[in-house]
Scaffold this active site. Structure first.
Site, short mmCIF file in Angstrom:
data_model
loop_
_atom_site.label_atom_id
_atom_site.label_comp_id
_atom_site.label_asym_id
_atom_site.label_seq_id
_atom_site.Cartn_x
_atom_site.Cartn_y
_atom_site.Cartn_z
N ALA A 148 -18.35 9.99 -52.62
CA ALA A 148 -19.04 10.10 -51.33
C ALA A 148 -20.54 10.11 -51.61
CB ALA A 148 -18.62 11.39 -50.64
N GLY A 181 -14.61 10.52 -54.10
CA GLY A 181 -14.13 9.70 -52.98
C GLY A 181 -13.79 8.28 -53.39
N GLU A 216 -10.33 8.53 -54.59
CA GLU A 216 -9.50 8.81 -53.40
C GLU A 216 -9.30 7.54 -52.57
OE1 GLU A 216 -12.03 12.22 -52.32
OE2 GLU A 216 -10.15 13.31 -52.07
N GLU A 219 -15.64 16.62 -58.05
CA GLU A 219 -16.12 17.43 -56.94
C GLU A 219 -16.33 18.90 -57.33
OE1 GLU A 219 -13.78 15.17 -56.80
OE2 GLU A 219 -13.83 14.08 -54.91
#
Ligand code: T1G
Length: 698
Positions: free
Chosen positions: A61, A100, A103, A123
């Site tokens: 992200a 992310g 993911e 993370e």
């Protein structure tokens, strides 16, 4: 330029992401992928490839968007759209698919990767947890333990390892796009099945409540005081006990708790602070950088040996100079012992260790340094000796060679004046053990050239150090602040606290070790000798170090003599409070007529941390550090300050500058104004009602 493009290549739709430098999942990127998936839904494609340009697949992200107003589609919304696609989507991975990014690949139906690729969920290093389904999808593929290890370590794993735990389906060689397209055609030929990770049941064989309890205890030890790892554990428990949708809700709730936590704010601050520290304000971007192909190191002691290892570890040959053959042999033995330890830990093979040691050439002749591109002096911490060394280097080293001193305290400008080339002289302050500690203070002298500075900043990254530039003052950034912190530890001892009171307060705060235990580890003789070199004015009030001096004179040097502020078990090195030390403290307090009163934990913490912070403000006022976050990088990477508190200056804003200023005023009246003078910058910001971050960004 759009960050996402889409085109049909035969029966395969190709979504190309191009958002340098790391294809972070910005709002534009999320929207672009969403549009491309919708477009692919409507065309004649039978399968879709998601691939990235540049050096890596999506690396996560966009951290710079955190804390800002969320914009749709959120990552979770986007991943639901990808997963719901009626056409199989293949993630084509290169570089590092992180957070992310991984993911996103897990929401795809298939994953292929280059053998050189890595995947990971870092993370936790930001005080977060994988918040886009990672905690629910990963256990479904890898099983519970591998999922927890991946998410709580935050460490990337190789494509081979990822294949072995089913995180990817296929490793491909050569051109990733053509290989991914070929894989897509294979999938079509096999019926273009839609494989959703969410449909896999978690393998819970052997996973009991006891397993989670034990794992939680391990996490508490490894991540003292940090909340994100425990929340990751809760998410994985939910992956076993709840439906996928319920598990996503649990993950979302716990992710928001992490995102809103001060620990994550601090760790995200540290992420950018470390990268910012590598930038020198005002240094032209096109400053030429010299090639460092040969390095000379003077002094084969603990520091010199450790410094040498940093270079040979990345393939840069070193010439190690000592005053005689015996000293040289001792230096080479130190290096050999360090490598043997690393080999024993399985981090290196014996062959690798020996190849690195073979890059070190020993000598006792300065002439052998004539062709070095960089020479680092790591001799005894004495200014006259260092000046002699630099006069010699000035005579023998080629023009343009960078001449660096590893001094912890001495004036780099004085050392530069001993040469005819002050523009080539700089401080490279490594931290012991130099082959382990990440921090490298790069000390810019008054005449250090931009090229010398830029070359050393770039070299720091090559040898995997975290560089922070410092101006010239006694102790630069870290040690100058450490003196104030150490002073307050000593005065707290004299005024009523025990060694264990002080060390437990600081360890509970999150420091790797308390100041007195650190003193015992380093050796009380180091501090004593450093104080001996000070002028009376620099020493300040003699009673400040009366206890440390008394212990030194008793031969209690710390761990190396089995006793210092504590007594140590000779086998286990476990430390114990020692009544003898209590007696020494009482005697010194009586000698200096100091009345001892118990100090609260709050007072001890405030005195040590506010002394550190106040000196940090003075360092900023004097321009010794470029910015507050540089000081944070120094303390987290060189002194064990807890990263989840963001470093001393970030922590100051967390506490509130007004509270710190007022408390310093109270300390001045309680303990005397000699040491408790609030920094002018602190006073100014309190009067202006500004935070340090606002000041730094103004
Ligand atoms: N967001 C924004 N900027 C980033 C970024 C990111 N994720 N990663 C790197 N940058 C910037 C960085 O600040 C620097 O900028 C430049 O890119 C090069 O970085 C929902 C919530 C990928 C291994 O934690 O580990 O996904 O200084 O110097 O050494 O579950 O960057 O040039 O202006 O580090 O080659 C999870 C963080 C996010 C990965 C490359 N992902 N990045 O290392 O380059 S949270 C991460 C890295 C998340 C989801 C959760 C490294 C790298 P500038 P660099 P590098």
């Amino acid at each position: 330029m759009s960050v996402v493009s889409y085109q049909l290549e035969g029966e395969i739709g190709v979504i190309r992401v191009n958002n340098p430098p790391v294809n972070a999942l910005s709002h534009a990127l999320r929207s672009g992928i969403q549009e491309a998936v919708i477009q692919a839904k409507l065309d004649s494609s039978l399968a879709i490839v998601l691939i990235c340009s540049g050096r890596t697949f999506i690396a996560g992200a966009d951290i710079s968007e955190f804390g800002k107003k969320p914009q749709s589609p959120s990552l979770s919304e986007l991943l639901a759209i990808i997963e719901a696609s009626k056409k199989p989507i293949i993630a084509a991975i290169h570089g590092t698919a992180l957070g992310g990014g991984l993911e996103t690949a897990l929401a795809c139906h298939y994953r292929c990767a280059l053998a050189s690729a890595e995947v990971g969920l870092p993370e936790v290093k930001l005080g977060l947890l994988p918040g886009a389904g990672g905690t629910q999808r990963v256990p479904r593929l890898t099983g519970v333990k591998a999922a927890l290890d991946l998410m709580t370590s935050g460490a990337p794993i190789s494509a081979t390892k990822a294949l072995s735990v089913n995180l990817i389906d296929k490793i491909v060689e050569g051109d990733l796009l053509s290989q991914a397209i070929a894989y897509g055609k294979e999938i079509i030929a096999q019926g273009a099945k839609i494989k959703k990770v969410r449909d896999i049941k978690v393998d819970d064989v052997g996973i009991s409540d006891e397993f989670f309890r034990e794992y939680s205890q391990q996490l508490s030890k490894r991540y003292r005081g940090q909340k994100a790892p425990q929340r990751i554990l809760k998410c994985v428990e939910a992956a076993l006990s709840q439906t996928f949708e319920q598990g996503l809700k649990t993950e979302r709730k716990l992710f928001v708790e992490c995102m809103e936590s001060s620990q994550s704010a601090a760790l995200r601050h540290m992420f950018f602070a470390q990268r910012m520290a590598a930038k020198i304000d005002g240094l032209p971007k096109d400053t030429p950088i010299k090639d460092i192909k040969k390095v000379g190191i003077i002094g084969g002691g603990t520091m010199g040996g450790g410094i040498a290892m940093n270079f040979v570890n990345v393939g840069i040959p070193v010439t190690l100079l000592e005053i005689n053959a015996e000293a040289l042999q001792r230096g080479q033995d130190i290096i050999a012992k360090n490598y043997a330890r690393t080999v024993n830990k399985g981090k290196l093979t014996a062959e690798q260790a020996s190849a690195r040691q073979n890059l070190i050439t020993g000598t006792t002749h300065y002439d052998e340094l004539a062709e070095m591109d960089l020479v680092i002096e790591a001799v005894f911490e004495n200014l006259d000796i260092k000046k002699q060394v630099f006069r010699k280097l000035d005579q023998v080293c080629k023009q343009g060679a960078i001449l660096a001193t590893n001094t912890s305290y001495q004036d780099v400008n004085d050392i530069a004046k001993a040469t005819s080339r002050p523009q080539d002289v700089i401080g490279l302050h490594f931290f012991s053990p130099a082959n382990v500690m990440k921090l490298l203070e790069i000390v810019r002298g008054d005449n250090t050239s931009d090229q010398t500075l830029a070359t050393c900043m770039a070299m720091a990254k090559i040898i995997k150090k975290v560089p922070v530039m410092s101006g010239v003052c006694y102790g630069f950034i870290g040690n100058r602040m450490l003196r104030q912190y150490g002073r307050e530890a000593q005065l707290c001892l004299l005024q009523g606290a025990s060694p264990d009171d002080i060390d437990s307060v600081m360890q509970n705060f999150g420091m790797a070790m308390g100041p007195l235990a650190v003193g015992d580890l380093a050796g009380l003789d180091i501090g004593f000798k450093a104080r001996e070199a000070l002028t009376a004015e620099q020493k300040g009030d003699v009673k400040t170090y009366c206890i440390a001096d008394a212990l030194y004179k008793m031969g209690r040097l710390g761990q190396k003599t089995g006793a210092g502020y504590y007594r140590y078990d000779p086998q286990t090195r476990q430390r114990f409070s020692d009544p003898i030390v209590e007696q020494v403290i009482e005697e010194q307090a009586e000698k200096y007529s100091v009345e001892r009163h118990g100090l609260t934990e709050h007072t001890i913490l405030a005195r040590l941390t506010f002394a550190l912070i106040n000196e940090g403000f003075k360092i900023l006022e004097e321009g010794i550090a470029q910015r507050p976050s540089d000081i944070d990088v120094v303390y987290v990477n060189g002194y064990g300050f807890p990263a989840h508190r963001g470093g001393p200056m970030f922590y100051a804003d967390t506490i509130g500058l007004e509270k710190i200023y007022k408390t310093i005023g109270e300390f001045a009246s309680t303990y005397g104004e000699e040491y408790w003078q609030p920094a002018a910058l602190l006073k100014q910001l309190v009067e202006e009602g500004k935070t340090l971050t606002q000041w730094a960004n103004s």
